[in-house]
Design a protein around this motif. Structure first.
Motif, PDB file in Angstrom:
ATOM      1  N   ALA A   1      50.182  20.883  21.986  1.00  0.00           N
ATOM      2  CA  ALA A   1      49.851  20.976  23.412  1.00  0.00           C
ATOM      3  C   ALA A   1      49.153  19.725  23.930  1.00  0.00           C
ATOM      4  CB  ALA A   1      48.965  22.189  23.665  1.00  0.00           C
ATOM      5  N   THR A   2      48.412  19.068  23.072  1.00  0.00           N
ATOM      6  CA  THR A   2      47.595  17.938  23.540  1.00  0.00           C
ATOM      7  C   THR A   2      48.209  16.590  23.160  1.00  0.00           C
ATOM      8  OG1 THR A   2      46.235  18.077  21.534  1.00  0.00           O
ATOM      9  CG2 THR A   2      45.485  19.283  23.467  1.00  0.00           C
TER      10      THR A   2
ATOM     11  N   ILE B   1      49.618  21.726  35.173  1.00  0.00           N
ATOM     12  CA  ILE B   1      49.750  22.666  34.065  1.00  0.00           C
ATOM     13  C   ILE B   1      50.307  21.914  32.861  1.00  0.00           C
ATOM     14  CG2 ILE B   1      50.601  24.918  33.333  1.00  0.00           C
ATOM     15  CD1 ILE B   1      48.853  24.906  35.906  1.00  0.00           C
ATOM     16  N   GLY B   2      49.426  21.578  31.927  1.00  0.00           N
ATOM     17  CA  GLY B   2      49.839  20.812  30.769  1.00  0.00           C
ATOM     18  C   GLY B   2      50.662  21.622  29.793  1.00  0.00           C
TER      19      GLY B   2
ATOM     20  N   GLY C   1      45.549  25.491  15.239  1.00  0.00           N
ATOM     21  CA  GLY C   1      45.462  24.042  15.127  1.00  0.00           C
ATOM     22  C   GLY C   1      46.771  23.341  15.442  1.00  0.00           C
ATOM     23  N   LYS C   2      47.876  23.900  14.954  1.00  0.00           N
ATOM     24  CA  LYS C   2      49.175  23.283  15.205  1.00  0.00           C
ATOM     25  C   LYS C   2      49.604  23.416  16.664  1.00  0.00           C
ATOM     26  CE  LYS C   2      50.858  23.487  10.457  1.00  0.00           C
ATOM     27  NZ  LYS C   2      51.867  24.027   9.512  1.00  0.00           N
TER      28      LYS C   2
ATOM     29  N   GLY D   1      40.633  18.144  32.219  1.00  0.00           N
ATOM     30  CA  GLY D   1      41.986  17.840  31.792  1.00  0.00           C
ATOM     31  C   GLY D   1      42.997  18.808  32.370  1.00  0.00           C
ATOM     32  N   PRO D   2      44.261  18.675  31.958  1.00  0.00           N
ATOM     33  CA  PRO D   2      45.299  19.571  32.449  1.00  0.00           C
ATOM     34  C   PRO D   2      45.052  21.008  32.004  1.00  0.00           C
ATOM     35  CG  PRO D   2      46.108  18.230  30.643  1.00  0.00           C
ATOM     36  CD  PRO D   2      44.774  17.679  31.011  1.00  0.00           C
ATOM     37  N   VAL D   3      45.596  21.946  32.758  1.00  0.00           N
ATOM     38  CA  VAL D   3      45.401  23.367  32.482  1.00  0.00           C
ATOM     39  C   VAL D   3      46.287  23.816  31.320  1.00  0.00           C
ATOM     40  CG1 VAL D   3      45.906  25.696  33.382  1.00  0.00           C
ATOM     41  CG2 VAL D   3      44.617  24.046  34.767  1.00  0.00           C
TER      42      VAL D   3
END
Length: 295
Positions: free
Chosen positions: A294-295, A157-158, A288-289, A88-90
């Motif tokens: 980020a995802t 870069i995510g 977690g938040k 996946g993205p970094v």
């Protein structure tokens, strides 16, 4: 007036006691007898991360992490990644002043479990990276360089997530068009200039010496400290941003995080209680938040 707790924390950072008193005496004497030397010595001390980096060189991230040394300017950067990482993205993670990569390991591992390719960056003069001094502008240049190199290798870069001074540098880099999907600022300082004032108070430096120290740093790095403040960087940050800050942070006050969150269009502010400056990096709820964002 500077926040007394910030001055106290600065004194603690330089291990208040006999050593600090000796430094105060030496700098105080030299600024009267040899002002130019006092400025050079102050700049050197201000740019030296504590604790010494060798204390964290043996702090292994575990067998699933590989450490690569990337040449950078006159020093090096240590870049940690997982050979068997997700495709996946970094998620690029950056520590703060005097910090090290292992502090961000809980977040890195959680992001990897959710399909992101976590990469941890260790700045010059920190952890396993070469060098004895660093500064905020160099942090920003290092982030820009690592993002560019990762993209050159075919990675998107995510998210860029950074702590404390690293967050200040990340915000500056993002404001200059850094190609990232999202930005997470963890306990960012709003005014780097304030730290020259705290430093000057701790070491008994005159305003003339403090100003000369700041000017020498700005001339050498080619950027003014005020250019890192929220009002300078925020209008140019165009990516979704999450700011995480604890209300009881004694290093960078909660108002610093608020300043970034209010100035960056659409930014979210996650306010915590009882975690201080560093525990936000390993708190399960915060992690977690951040992962959800980020995802």
């Amino acid at each position: 007036m500077a926040n007394p707790s910030a001055v106290d924390m600065t004194a603690g950072y330089y291990q208040a006691g006999v050593g600090l008193r000796l430094f105060r005496l030496a700098l105080g004497t030299s600024q009267r007898l040899w002002p130019a030397f006092a400025v050079r010595a102050a700049v050197r001390l201000f740019a030296t991360p504590l604790p010494p980096k060798w204390l964290h060189r043996q702090a292994s991230l575990g067998p699933q992490w590989r450490a690569d040394a990337w040449a950078f300017e006159d020093d090096s950067l240590t870049v940690y990644s997982q050979p068997a990482a997700p495709h996946g993205p970094v998620a690029l993670l950056v520590h703060g002043w005097g910090g090290h990569a292992k502090q961000l390991l809980p977040l890195a591992e959680s992001l990897a479990q959710h399909g992101m390719r976590s990469v941890l960056l260790e700045m010059p003069a920190h952890g396993r990276s070469a060098g004895t001094t660093s500064n905020l502008p160099q942090f920003a240049r290092a982030i820009d360089y690592v993002v560019g190199r990762l993209q050159q290798e075919g990675h998107a870069i995510g998210v860029l997530a950074a702590h404390s001074l690293g967050a200040n540098a990340a915000a500056y880099a993002a404001s200059r068009g850094l190609a990232i999907g999202k930005l997470v600022l963890l306990a960012p300082p709003a005014s780097p200039r304030n730290y020259t004032r705290y430093f000057a108070q701790v070491f008994g430096l005159s305003e003339a010496t403090r100003a000369a120290m700041q000017r020498r740093l700005e001339e050498r790095e080619g950027v003014l400290m005020q250019h890192f403040e929220p009002r300078a960087v925020a209008p140019r940050i165009r990516v979704p941003t999450l700011v995480v800050h604890d209300r009881g942070d004694r290093i960078n006050g909660f108002a610093d995080g608020q300043a970034f969150a209010h100035a960056i269009q659409g930014a979210q502010l996650l306010a915590t209680e009882g975690l201080g400056h560093r525990r936000i990096l390993k708190d399960a709820e915060v992690v977690g938040k951040v992962v959800v964002f980020a995802t």
